[in-house]
Design a protein around this motif. Structure first.
Motif, short mmCIF file in Angstrom:
data_model
loop_
_atom_site.label_atom_id
_atom_site.label_comp_id
_atom_site.label_asym_id
_atom_site.label_seq_id
_atom_site.Cartn_x
_atom_site.Cartn_y
_atom_site.Cartn_z
N GLY A 211 46.37 46.79 73.11
CA GLY A 211 47.37 46.91 72.06
C GLY A 211 47.43 48.23 71.33
O GLY A 211 48.18 48.38 70.38
N ARG A 212 46.63 49.22 71.75
CA ARG A 212 46.64 50.48 71.02
C ARG A 212 47.82 51.37 71.42
O ARG A 212 48.16 52.31 70.70
CB ARG A 212 45.37 51.25 71.31
N LEU A 213 48.42 51.12 72.59
CA LEU A 213 49.55 51.93 73.05
C LEU A 213 50.78 51.03 73.22
O LEU A 213 50.65 49.82 73.39
CB LEU A 213 49.22 52.59 74.40
N ASP A 214 51.97 51.66 73.17
CA ASP A 214 53.20 50.90 73.41
C ASP A 214 53.56 50.89 74.89
O ASP A 214 54.17 49.95 75.37
CB ASP A 214 54.35 51.52 72.61
N ALA A 215 53.22 51.96 75.59
CA ALA A 215 53.59 52.06 77.00
C ALA A 215 52.71 53.09 77.70
O ALA A 215 52.11 53.95 77.04
CB ALA A 215 55.06 52.47 77.14
#
Lengths: 288, 240
Positions: A211-215
């Motif tokens: 969950g630390r990055l969006d993509a």
């Protein structure tokens, strides 16, 4: 007084760098000779085979008996580790090239962003790493004929994704592998991206999964393999780029380049290429 | 040998051209400066956390309460006995990555925690080294003058111990500046990583990394000079 010493130190370093520069300048003008004392540029090449390429001069050109492939073994199915052994489509292709030029074969596994530097400094002889042909890279190295069509794709979480297409990437936290075409694509095309450059694509995928990055923007095939091993992630059905993988060699190794192209043709004609594509689950339609 | 000559041949293209490509084009020097900002942020954050932790751990290790000194001993052994880069990866991907509440903490903070926890172990030991090297006679003198053991520590042992430990402490600060260079492992863009990114764009083996090295060298040299002056001032009282 101390400041003058500091200044002197900086000047000494600057001088040393200039000295290196001068040394380099002289070096390139020296006549090239290999171990046998034969100039490879003017060497005798009467011994030409059917493809118009004689494999023997390659060893002479390189001045050694082992052909070293440089790669980043984090790129399934092109190159990856299977029980600590480096395997993959590129590895088998490179082995075929070594056989073709009748040389021993070795692999150097390093960071993707170091491959071209390592090639030009002579630590490796060819880059076989699912490397796309780009203008910037062509300034530094020569590329063989392309062997696979590739694209950058977007990996997102299956649930709660904040990115549904490339239009949504602006301003998001995006993970990439440093120095790849995905890295460069995001840097040049996505506004206000919070770009996180990892040495390994898998580390970017880990941060996406928790969950630390969006993509994550990555080459299609490795992206599909990562998603296949991680239930929480999926790949968006949109190609951000059109790219072609090819093998990179130093600009002063024309014999090696010819031999690689001849070997790639040979692999395609004998059907060995299709076998390899099938073995590694790659699409024959994307091969070229 | 051939390889070395080839490295040099990179400079065959004139130095000026390489300079333009690696530092001027796309404002790359600015990107290095931003990286330097991150390096300073990480170092200062880590030295602050490390100092607080180091003082606590040092007092714990010197304490006569068994569990406290045992904990400090274990902590120092673990953090000094394992590679910093492994600690950084465990703290970022493991600790911060798997605990829900910590997951969205900025990665700078995770890095500062990792560097600070590590530095704390070294600072504890260097402080302890300073304190125990104060002559036992000083303690006896203090106690016989009627000071409590805490007063003896506070007014007699600590001032001398800190002075003895000061040069090693400043050295730890300088070491930290260089050690933060591994922050790139968790995709943090410090000075080293910025140089590395430039290298991944320009493929130049020399200039980006040499520039980075010179910046580190200028900073560490400047700090050595400053700390050297402070040290001399601290020593002035010795010559009376």
């Amino acid at each position: 007084m101390k400041m003058t010493k500091l200044l002197a130190l900086v000047l000494v370093i600057a001088l040393a760098v200039c000295a290196f520069a001068a040394c380099g300048g002289n070096d390139t003008e020296e006549p090239k000779t290999n171990l046998e004392g034969v100039n490879p540029d003017t060497g005798d090449d009467s011994n030409v085979n059917v493809d118009g390429v004689d494999p023997a001069p390659v060893a002479t050109e390189l001045g050694k008996t082992t052909l070293v492939m440089g790669t980043n073994a984090e790129f399934e199915p092109f190159e990856y580790r299977d029980n600590d052994e480096i395997v993959g489509y590129d590895v088998e292709t490179a082995k075929a090239i070594a056989d073709f030029v009748d040389m021993d074969f070795d692999i150097e596994d390093m960071a993707f962003d170091s491959l071209i530097t390592a090639l030009n400094s002579g630590q490796i002889d060819m880059v076989v790493a699912g490397m796309s042909v780009t203008e910037e890279r062509l300034e530094e190295v020569n590329f063989s004929n392309p062997y696979y069509r590739a694209a950058q794709v977007i990996i997102v979480p299956k649930e709660g994704a904040t990115v549904a297409s490339s239009a949504d990437l602006a301003g998001k936290k995006i993970g990439v592998q440093e120095g790849t075409t995905g890295d460069i694509y995001v840097e040049e095309n996505v506004e206000n991206a919070d770009l996180n450059r990892f040495k390994k694509a898998v580390d970017a995928a880990i941060d996406l999964a928790n969950g630390r990055l969006d993509a994550v923007v990555l080459d299609e095939q490795p992206a599909l393999r990562i998603v296949a091993q991680n239930d929480a992630l999926t790949v968006l059905d949109e190609a951000l780029t059109e790219e072609e993988y090819a093998i990179a060699v130093r600009k002063d190794n024309p014999e090696l380049l010819n031999a690689i192209n001849a070997c790639l043709d040979d692999l395609a004609e004998t059907g060995k290429k299709d076998e390899l594509l099938e073995k590694y689950g790659l699409s024959v339609d994307d091969a070229e | 040998m051939n390889g070395i000559l080839l490295w040099f041949s990179e400079f065959g293209a004139s130095f000026a051209e390489s300079f333009e490509k690696n530092l001027i084009r796309q404002d790359r020097w600015l990107s290095l400066l931003r990286g330097l900002g991150m390096t300073v942020e990480l170092t200062v954050g880590a030295i602050l956390l490390g100092t607080v932790l180091g003082i606590l751990l040092c007092l714990m290790k010197l304490s006569s309460v068994k569990p406290l000194s045992a904990f400090a001993k274990g902590y120092i052994r673990v953090f000094r006995g394992t590679p910093l880069v492994v600690q950084l990866l465990i703290i970022y991907f493991g600790v911060f990555g798997s605990i829900q509440a910590l997951r969205f903490v900025p990665k700078e903070v995770a890095a500062i925690v990792a560097f600070g926890l590590n530095s704390g172990a070294y600072i504890a030991e260097l402080l302890r080294g300073g304190i125990v090297s104060v002559d036992q006679g000083q303690v006896e003198a203090g106690r016989s003058l009627g000071l409590s053991s805490w007063q003896t520590m506070r007014y007699i042992v600590l001032p001398q111990g800190i002075k003895i430990a000061f040069p090693t402490y400043t050295q730890e600060f300088i070491v930290l500046i260089k050690e933060t260079a591994i922050a790139g492992y968790i995709a943090l863009e410090d000075l080293t990583k910025k140089g590395d990114i430039i290298r991944s764009r320009t493929f130049s083996p020399w200039l980006p990394l040499l520039t980075v090295a010179v910046i580190y060298l200028v900073i560490t040299t400047a700090l050595e000079i400053i700390f050297g002056r402070v040290e001399r001032r601290l020593r002035e009282s010795d010559n009376r």
